[in-house]
Design a protein around this motif. Structure first.
Motif: not given
Length: 115
Positions: A39-53, A64-69
């Motif tokens: 959640r950035a200031p003044g912005k809505e919460r954003e889903l960044v990444a998900h991983i299965s169990s 964030v694709k290609g930059r975050f893992t």
């Protein structure tokens, strides 16, 4: 008692890297999908990444694709978010979340990208 404790945030220059960790306890971590939000200031919460169990499936926001893992170590009950090529617009509070029989949230860790 369920706990999700994030760590690893801080101040980094544009182009730099950080690795966030989220240590989980009090629920069946290995049976739970995990997510990172921000959640950035003044912005809505954003889903960044998900991983299965089991860690075999991951998904990322386009921003964030290609930059975050996202990764996890079920033996350590920990989920990670490796963030490379950080940009000022990545500045936010980052939260981990567990999808168990209900949704659990951590307290968040601040990431600031600035020169």
């Amino acid at each position: 008692q369920v706990q999700l404790v994030e760590s690893g945030g801080g101040l980094v220059q544009p182009g730099g890297s950080l690795r966030l960790s989220c240590a989980a306890s009090g629920f069946s971590f290995s049976n739970s999908a995990m997510r990172w939000f921000r959640r950035a200031p003044g912005k809505e919460r954003e889903l960044v990444a998900h991983i299965s169990s089991a860690g075999g499936w991951t998904n990322y926001a386009d921003s964030v694709k290609g930059r975050f893992t996202i990764s996890r170590d079920n033996a350590k009950n920990t989920v990670y978010l490796r963030m490379n090529s950080l940009k000022p617009e990545d500045t936010a509070v980052y939260y981990c979340s567990a999808i168990a029989h209900t949704i659990y949230w951590g307290q968040g860790t601040q990431v600031t990208v600035s020169s």
